[in-house]
Design a protein around this motif. Structure first.
Motif, PDB file in Angstrom:
ATOM      1  N   PHE A 202      -7.797  -3.388  12.764  1.00 32.10           N
ATOM      2  CA  PHE A 202      -7.433  -1.975  12.767  1.00 32.10           C
ATOM      3  C   PHE A 202      -7.514  -1.353  11.363  1.00 32.10           C
ATOM      4  O   PHE A 202      -6.803  -0.399  11.067  1.00 32.10           O
ATOM      5  N   VAL A 203      -8.362  -1.886  10.514  1.00 31.29           N
ATOM      6  CA  VAL A 203      -8.613  -1.305   9.193  1.00 31.29           C
ATOM      7  C   VAL A 203     -10.066  -0.854   9.145  1.00 31.29           C
ATOM      8  O   VAL A 203     -10.969  -1.590   9.535  1.00 31.29           O
TER       9      VAL A 203
ATOM     10  N   ASP B 267      -6.922  -3.750   2.064  1.00 33.47           N
ATOM     11  CA  ASP B 267      -6.838  -3.528   3.506  1.00 33.47           C
ATOM     12  C   ASP B 267      -5.444  -3.852   4.044  1.00 33.47           C
ATOM     13  O   ASP B 267      -5.281  -4.058   5.247  1.00 33.47           O
ATOM     14  N   ASP B 268      -4.468  -3.912   3.158  1.00 31.01           N
ATOM     15  CA  ASP B 268      -3.091  -4.129   3.595  1.00 31.01           C
ATOM     16  C   ASP B 268      -2.504  -2.820   4.113  1.00 31.01           C
ATOM     17  O   ASP B 268      -2.509  -1.809   3.407  1.00 31.01           O
ATOM     18  N   HIS B 269      -1.979  -2.805   5.323  1.00 32.46           N
ATOM     19  CA  HIS B 269      -1.496  -1.566   5.940  1.00 32.46           C
ATOM     20  C   HIS B 269      -0.371  -0.932   5.132  1.00 32.46           C
ATOM     21  O   HIS B 269      -0.325   0.304   4.979  1.00 32.46           O
ATOM     22  N   LYS B 270       0.556  -1.732   4.628  1.00 30.20           N
ATOM     23  CA  LYS B 270       1.672  -1.177   3.860  1.00 30.20           C
ATOM     24  C   LYS B 270       1.195  -0.522   2.569  1.00 30.20           C
ATOM     25  O   LYS B 270       1.656   0.562   2.207  1.00 30.20           O
ATOM     26  N   LYS B 271       0.262  -1.178   1.882  1.00 27.56           N
ATOM     27  CA  LYS B 271      -0.245  -0.606   0.637  1.00 27.56           C
ATOM     28  C   LYS B 271      -1.037   0.672   0.902  1.00 27.56           C
ATOM     29  O   LYS B 271      -0.969   1.627   0.117  1.00 27.56           O
ATOM     30  N   ILE B 272      -1.797   0.685   1.984  1.00 30.05           N
ATOM     31  CA  ILE B 272      -2.557   1.895   2.326  1.00 30.05           C
ATOM     32  C   ILE B 272      -1.610   3.054   2.607  1.00 30.05           C
ATOM     33  O   ILE B 272      -1.799   4.176   2.111  1.00 30.05           O
ATOM     34  N   ALA B 273      -0.588   2.798   3.421  1.00 28.85           N
ATOM     35  CA  ALA B 273       0.362   3.859   3.771  1.00 28.85           C
ATOM     36  C   ALA B 273       1.136   4.321   2.542  1.00 28.85           C
ATOM     37  O   ALA B 273       1.349   5.536   2.345  1.00 28.85           O
ATOM     38  N   LEU B 274       1.595   3.384   1.709  1.00 31.44           N
ATOM     39  CA  LEU B 274       2.360   3.752   0.512  1.00 31.44           C
ATOM     40  C   LEU B 274       1.531   4.586  -0.434  1.00 31.44           C
ATOM     41  O   LEU B 274       2.013   5.566  -1.022  1.00 31.44           O
TER      42      LEU B 274
END
Length: 625
Positions: free
Chosen positions: A50-51, A124-131
């Motif tokens: 999902f990235v 591609d880490d979801h948390k890093k992308i969102a932050l």
């Protein structure tokens, strides 16, 4: 197959299999440099589930679709500010649909990997992308420019309000214009599209947006003045508020364009203080906009004509030089033809481009372009693969226009050539006149006789028509042949076979060659160990000392004379060409065979006694008596 969460981010240049290959790296606008040591290709790790990769083709198409919606937002936001009834009427459903698409894009952004500028790796880490998205200005501005404030107010209050506050809130949609800027930036770097027309379209879009926004805001000023007949449009159309929206828009665009172009007909002009202040700032803005447009267009036009200007300057310099030094017309025409052809074939040679490439890539390019031609040249038939691979990268392609001398008779041999295309005439000068000897075409060679014998070039070589040749350096050729002794023997064998096939008229122009070939034929008959294909020519049979095979160095060539250097009566004798043997006894034996008499003393041309053969050099004259 599950992927560990502890792995490093995928390299930037890696592309997911579902997206196909990157067919044009120039279309990627951001920096595409992978970190040193990063493995790029099939061995790279896939992105997390999902990235979305930012260079994914489908995501690029989505971004291009949003650019079209941004164009609509750039037109509708100022328009709805000036004409309030349009924002709550026919354009409202369209605005809601457009806002919905940008709302979807906000959600997608939480799933798009981004480039870490410190490591040049995709995160591609979801948390890093969102932050990262939430901590930047992009997120609040994206939300503010997407929310339909007027519809939300109607839902919460149950009332429909036509206040100017919603018109100015709608102006937040202009934040989306950054997408257009990024889009044009990508197109300018994409080699599939013309830079000139891309830049030209960008300038037109900037101009149209400025004209549209200024016209709409000027109309908004007229609608908010307390006396409508005291405005720039009210003085011409008293009931303009009750007239058609498109009538007001036409007047607004007319005023904006007339002011931008500084035409100033005077039929529409500012009547009150607010309009005058706005006109002042708009005209000041137009000064900068006009300078921006003129500067960019001038740069585009000049850039497309730089090579033409350079060619004209070079031609003028040649004409000035030829006139100042009173060069003959024929030589001046050759100079002009060479310069003109140089500019016409610049895109085919591109030496400055090749110089910036790694050596391995330059070698592969040379192998692709020249290998077949080199293998077909008589001198290199039968040589090893290593010889060809080392020789080809050092070659240089050159173009010559018709009736231009490539080699001049009696010049120092520094290079020899292989004809790729075209045709040349081989000529000699006798008694002040030119005599035609032969015609050469691809893949014939020229200049190799002077290089291999280390004598002045025996012929003049002139192009018959436009010709392309590849040039081989004398020094590089000698350095290459020395360690590859077997290939050197094959080259010499091919060269001797070629000499035997020359016309008598050509052999007469090459000093010592006719006599040298006669000696070789005599020695070949006497030898019982020589193979028939010449590839196994022994060192003794071709007149080359045995030390050549062991040291891999070319033996010196000397000229033998059978008289004292002070004997003037014998000076007309041109002597006998021979390879320098290994010892003094062998030299005396060789001199007896060539001169027909046995000598005991060897002198140099200046009368110095020769005691050590190592001190002798190419083309030394030795006097044996």
């Amino acid at each position: 197959m599950p992927i560990s969460d502890t792995r490093s981010p995928a390299p930037l240049l890696y592309r997911r299999h579902s997206s196909g290959e990157i067919r044009n790296l120039a279309s990627i606008s951001s920096s595409i440099l992978p970190a040193f040591g990063t493995v790029v290709g099939e061995g790279s790790i896939n992105l997390k589930k999902f990235v979305i990769a930012p260079y994914d083709r489908r995501y690029r198409w989505w971004q291009a679709f949003l650019v079209l919606l941004v164009v609509y937002s750039a037109w509708s936001s100022p328009f709805e500010l000036a004409f309030r009834e349009m924002g709550t009427g026919p354009l409202m459903p369209v605005d809601l649909v457009v806002d919905a698409f940008f709302g979807v894009d906000i959600i997608l952004t939480f799933f798009v990997a981004y480039l870490d500028t410190s490591t040049y790796l995709l995160v591609d880490d979801h948390k890093k992308i969102a932050l990262r998205y939430l901590s930047h200005l992009w997120f609040p501005m994206d939300v503010a420019s997407t929310l339909p404030f007027q519809s939300i107010y109607k839902i919460l209050s149950g009332k429909r309000r036509h206040g100017d506050v919603f018109g100015f809130l709608n102006m937040l949609r202009l934040w989306r214009l950054r997408r257009v800027s990024e889009f044009f930036s990508r197109l300018e770097k994409d080699t599939r599209f013309s830079y000139f027309w891309t830049r030209y379209c960008k300038l037109i879009c900037v101009t149209l947006f400025a004209v549209h926004t200024a016209g709409c805001f000027y109309f908004w000023l007229a609608t908010h003045y307390n006396q409508l007949d005291g405005t720039w449009i009210g003085s011409q159309v008293p009931d303009f508020e009750d007239r058609s929206v498109w009538l007001g828009y036409t007047y607004s665009m007319y005023w904006s364009i007339v002011t931008l172009t500084t035409t100033g007909y005077g039929d529409l002009h500012a009547h009150n203080t607010g309009e005058k202040i706005f006109s002042i700032f708009y005209m000041l803005f137009n000064i900068g906009l006009t300078a921006y447009l003129i500067g960019n267009m001038t740069n585009l036009i000049v850039h497309s004509s730089v090579r033409t200007f350079a060619m004209r300057d070079a031609i003028h310099e040649i004409l000035r030089y030829a006139s100042k030094n009173r060069l003959p017309e024929g030589l001046k025409e050759q100079m002009l033809a060479h310069v003109t052809l140089k500019f016409k074939t610049a895109e085919l040679q591109q030496e400055e481009v090749l110089q910036d490439l790694p050596k391995a890539i330059r070698s592969e390019i040379a192998q692709h372009l020249f290998r077949t031609t080199v293998e077909n040249a008589y001198l290199f038939k039968g040589v090893s693969e290593d010889f060809i691979v080392q020789l080809v990268p050092e070659m240089r392609a050159e173009y010559y226009p018709p009736r231009v001398d490539i080699i001049i008779q009696n010049e120092i041999p520094t290079d020899f050539y292989i004809i790729v295309s075209g045709a040349v005439d081989v000529m000699t000068h006798k008694n002040g006149t030119e005599q035609f000897l032969s015609k050469l075409m691809s893949p014939d060679m020229l200049g190799e006789i002077g290089v291999i014998f280390n004598i002045p070039q025996p012929f003049t070589v002139r192009t018959k028509r436009l010709s392309q040749v590849i040039r081989i350096s004398h020094n590089h050729f000698k350095q290459l042949v020395q360690p590859l002794s077997e290939d050197g023997k094959i080259v010499i064998s091919n060269f001797l076979q070629h000499l035997r096939g020359l016309k008598n008229e050509e052999l007469e122009e090459i000093p010592f060659v006719g006599e040298y070939l006669t000696d070789l034929n005599i020695e070949a008959i006497q030898s019982t160990h020589e193979p028939q294909n010449y590839e196994g020519l022994s060192q003794e049979s071709n007149g080359i000392p045995t030390s050549y095979a062991s040291t891999n160095t070319l033996p010196a060539r000397v000229v033998l004379h059978g008289h004292h250097p002070g004997d003037k009566q014998e000076e007309e004798n041109r002597g006998k060409l021979a390879h320098l043997p290994d010892s003094m006894e062998d030299l005396l034996t060789l001199a007896e065979r060539k001169l027909g008499k046995r000598g005991t003393t060897v002198l140099m041309a200046d009368g110095t006694l020769v005691e050590d053969l190592c001190a002798l050099r190419d083309n030394d004259h030795l006097y044996v008596f």
